[in-house]
Design a protein around this motif. Structure first.
Motif, PDB file in Angstrom:
ATOM      1  N   THR A 229      49.937  42.320  41.153  1.00  0.00           N
ATOM      2  CA  THR A 229      49.836  41.129  40.292  1.00  0.00           C
ATOM      3  C   THR A 229      49.497  39.832  41.054  1.00  0.00           C
ATOM      4  OG1 THR A 229      51.038  42.094  38.764  1.00  0.00           O
ATOM      5  CG2 THR A 229      50.798  39.782  38.051  1.00  0.00           C
ATOM      6  N   ALA A 230      50.176  39.499  41.927  1.00  0.00           N
ATOM      7  CA  ALA A 230      49.936  38.218  42.783  1.00  0.00           C
ATOM      8  C   ALA A 230      48.846  38.301  43.307  1.00  0.00           C
ATOM      9  CB  ALA A 230      51.345  38.189  43.897  1.00  0.00           C
ATOM     10  N   ILE A 231      48.253  39.444  44.116  1.00  0.00           N
ATOM     11  CA  ILE A 231      46.916  39.223  44.650  1.00  0.00           C
ATOM     12  C   ILE A 231      45.903  39.236  43.512  1.00  0.00           C
ATOM     13  CG2 ILE A 231      45.110  40.818  45.765  1.00  0.00           C
ATOM     14  CD1 ILE A 231      47.762  42.235  47.166  1.00  0.00           C
TER      15      ILE A 231
ATOM     16  N   ASN B  86      46.252  37.747  40.816  1.00  0.00           N
ATOM     17  CA  ASN B  86      46.184  36.267  40.110  1.00  0.00           C
ATOM     18  C   ASN B  86      45.600  35.300  41.248  1.00  0.00           C
ATOM     19  OD1 ASN B  86      47.448  36.942  37.858  1.00  0.00           O
ATOM     20  ND2 ASN B  86      49.497  36.513  38.662  1.00  0.00           N
ATOM     21  N   ARG B  87      45.762  35.652  42.734  1.00  0.00           N
ATOM     22  CA  ARG B  87      45.087  34.685  43.740  1.00  0.00           C
ATOM     23  C   ARG B  87      43.678  34.814  43.621  1.00  0.00           C
ATOM     24  NH1 ARG B  87      48.621  32.987  48.726  1.00  0.00           N
ATOM     25  NH2 ARG B  87      46.986  31.647  48.609  1.00  0.00           N
ATOM     26  N   THR B  88      43.142  36.117  43.483  1.00  0.00           N
ATOM     27  CA  THR B  88      41.806  36.328  43.334  1.00  0.00           C
ATOM     28  C   THR B  88      41.208  36.625  41.989  1.00  0.00           C
ATOM     29  OG1 THR B  88      42.193  38.776  43.978  1.00  0.00           O
ATOM     30  CG2 THR B  88      41.995  37.241  45.893  1.00  0.00           C
ATOM     31  N   ASN B  89      40.941  37.649  41.807  1.00  0.00           N
ATOM     32  CA  ASN B  89      40.650  38.117  40.387  1.00  0.00           C
ATOM     33  C   ASN B  89      40.623  39.846  40.484  1.00  0.00           C
ATOM     34  OD1 ASN B  89      37.889  39.148  40.908  1.00  0.00           O
ATOM     35  ND2 ASN B  89      37.213  37.048  40.794  1.00  0.00           N
TER      36      ASN B  89
ATOM     37  N   TYR C 102      39.878  42.223  43.717  1.00  0.00           N
ATOM     38  CA  TYR C 102      41.007  43.223  44.077  1.00  0.00           C
ATOM     39  C   TYR C 102      40.373  44.718  44.198  1.00  0.00           C
ATOM     40  CZ  TYR C 102      44.870  46.296  43.450  1.00  0.00           C
ATOM     41  OH  TYR C 102      45.793  47.572  43.823  1.00  0.00           O
TER      42      TYR C 102
END
Length: 188
Positions: A25-27, A29-32, A36
């Motif tokens: 989820t963090a990845i 949220n930082r990208t899309n 991902y």
């Protein structure tokens, strides 16, 4: 051998991300989600290429002599592994496997790796298949820790299961005969 080990390590790291929901989820949220998925697919493909080339270039170092029944057992187990693998769909594949387990892909890996350990006794193959065996076990334990349950509760209609099994059999035969082209190792 280092190419093989690096490929396996990359594959494991990339494929453990979905088992860690907070990290995933963090990845995202930082990208899309699109980035991902693209990077996940790209690094998965790179890792598989590294594994194949690493395995082909590894020196042969015998660890044990596989039993004489190892190859025939492996051939049987590969059909079962393929059945489990194909049962791993988000939708409703007509497979009873999804009634019994929420982890058909992990079980497919365990069966695939175990079968190949019965058929191969050299260091490179043992590293490869033992790694995937461990990964399959970790996948099941991780899923159970997150309380993931089977996706369906009722067995699909028998005629749909038979059709599904026939399709898997056709794929199995194609993979059996094409094994030498995919891996460079003929089965017969």
């Amino acid at each position: 051998m280092s190419l093989l080990i690096f490929g396996i390590a990359l594959f494991m790291v990339v494929h453990l991300i979905p088992a860690l929901p907070r990290l995933r989820t963090a990845i995202i949220n930082r990208t899309n989600i699109s980035a991902y998925t693209t990077f996940f697919s790209l690094f998965s493909l790179i890792s598989i290429v590294l594994i194949v080339f690493g395995l082909k270039s590894a020196d042969f170092v015998a660890l044990y002599d596989p039993p004489s029944w190892g190859r025939p057992l492996n051939m049987l187990l590969m059909f079962i592994a393929l059945y489990f693998f194909a049962s791993n769909t988000k939708g409703s594949a007509p497979s009873s496997v999804k009634v019994f387990t929420a982890f058909p892909l992990s079980w497919a890996l365990i069966i695939w790796a175990s079968g190949h350990l019965f058929a191969n006794g050299d260091l490179a193959h043992v590293i490869l298949f033992a790694s995937f065996l461990a990964y399959g076990i970790v996948g099941i334990l991780s899923g159970r820790a997150r309380d993931i349950q089977p996706v369906i509760t009722e067995h699909p209609a028998l005629h749909l299961q038979l059709i599904f099994t026939c399709v898997i059999l056709g794929i199995y035969v194609a993979l059996f005969w094409g094994h030498k082209y995919f891996t460079g190792m003929p089965l017969i």
